[in-house]
Write a protein that holds these residues in place. Structure first.
Motif, PDB file in Angstrom:
ATOM      1  N   GLU A   1     -25.572  70.875  -5.227  1.00 29.51           N
ATOM      2  CA  GLU A   1     -25.388  69.521  -5.071  1.00 29.51           C
ATOM      3  C   GLU A   1     -26.551  68.756  -5.512  1.00 29.51           C
ATOM      4  OE1 GLU A   1     -25.169  71.668  -2.589  1.00 29.51           O
ATOM      5  OE2 GLU A   1     -22.920  71.514  -2.294  1.00 29.51           O
ATOM      6  N   THR A   2     -27.634  69.241  -5.511  1.00 22.19           N
ATOM      7  CA  THR A   2     -28.902  68.790  -6.055  1.00 22.19           C
ATOM      8  C   THR A   2     -29.014  68.810  -7.488  1.00 22.19           C
ATOM      9  OG1 THR A   2     -30.439  69.110  -3.955  1.00 22.19           O
ATOM     10  CG2 THR A   2     -31.509  68.487  -5.918  1.00 22.19           C
TER      11      THR A   2
ATOM     12  N   GLU B   1     -26.421  68.994  -9.464  1.00 21.31           N
ATOM     13  CA  GLU B   1     -25.387  68.149  -9.944  1.00 21.31           C
ATOM     14  C   GLU B   1     -25.687  66.522  -9.825  1.00 21.31           C
ATOM     15  OE1 GLU B   1     -20.573  67.249  -8.862  1.00 21.31           O
ATOM     16  OE2 GLU B   1     -21.671  68.759  -7.610  1.00 21.31           O
ATOM     17  N   ARG B   2     -26.487  66.316  -8.883  1.00 12.35           N
ATOM     18  CA  ARG B   2     -27.184  64.876  -8.793  1.00 12.35           C
ATOM     19  C   ARG B   2     -28.089  64.799  -9.868  1.00 12.35           C
ATOM     20  NH1 ARG B   2     -28.209  65.597  -3.589  1.00 12.35           N
ATOM     21  NH2 ARG B   2     -30.253  65.227  -3.721  1.00 12.35           N
TER      22      ARG B   2
END
Length: 235
Positions: free
Chosen positions: A3-4, A6-7
């Motif tokens: 997720e990191t 992707e962010r």
């Protein structure tokens, strides 16, 4: 970390030069990342150093987007910290997603971090690449000479200044990674800027036989640069 990444990726940009009469017109120079108001980028001074002596008057640009159709934005240099190899740029157009700066003084040896950038430039298209890296040492930036014959004028001047400490990374970086943010894989907070690779042999061996040892400038110097820049602007 999934997720990191992707962010984080939308805040990672390429730094390059542009000349419409050159083929190809874009020359990739290094990596940068967006901070503050979404219109400012941090990279290394050495990434853009050739532009200051460029006789062809190439334009400084940042490269965003992804894949085989990246977007080019004109950029200008806002401030330089040559001692710590940090440059602050501002680019035109709409704001981009930003990365938050963490407190680099809290980082300890053994901490697992990550960095994202463009290790081999845009050879395969505009696709940021992420690597893990362990803080293997927090060491003075000066590499000691083995004997007096290895001390040249530049090394002597550096010895006369107070040596600051950098992060030594157990992680493989390449020339295109210069300017990549070093960040926490859980929070995405930036703690440093990749700026140097230890070369075992000749420069040509960087890609074929990497040392696996890289260095990063602690992020507290980014904060200092931003403060200096804001003071100059207000005056």
């Amino acid at each position: 970390m999934v997720e990191t990444i992707e962010r984080v990726k939308p805040a990672i940009v390429g730094v390059g030069s542009f000349h419409k009469l050159r083929s190809p017109p874009v020359n990739f120079l290094g990596t940068g990342f967006v901070i503050e108001d979404g219109l400012h980028v941090i990279t290394n001074v050495h990434v853009i150093s050739d532009l200051s002596t460029d006789k062809n008057k190439d334009s400084l640009i940042i490269i965003t987007g992804k894949g085989d159709k990246p977007e080019l934005r004109n950029a200008t240099i806002v401030a330089l910290d040559k001692e710590h190899d940090l440059a602050l740029l501002r680019f035109e157009g709409a704001a981009l997603p930003v990365m938050k700066l963490g407190n680099a003084s809290e980082i300890r040896e053994g901490k697992l971090l990550a960095f994202t950038g463009f290790p081999i430039g845009m050879v395969l298209g505009f696709y940021p690449v992420t690597h893990r890296a362990t803080i293997s040492s927090i060491t003075p930036v000066i590499l000691p000479a083995q004997n007096a014959r290895q001390l040249d004028a530049a090394k002597i001047r550096q010895l006369q200044r107070s040596a600051y400490k950098v992060f030594q990374l157990d992680g493989t970086a390449y020339p295109g990674n210069s300017g990549s943010p070093l960040y926490d894989p859980d929070t995405g907070e930036v703690y440093g800027v990749v700026n140097m690779v230890f070369v075992k042999g000749k420069k040509e061996s960087i890609l074929s036989d990497p040392s696996g040892i890289s260095y990063a400038i602690p992020g507290n110097y980014i904060i200092d640069l931003l403060k200096q820049s804001s003071q100059v602007t207000s005056n």
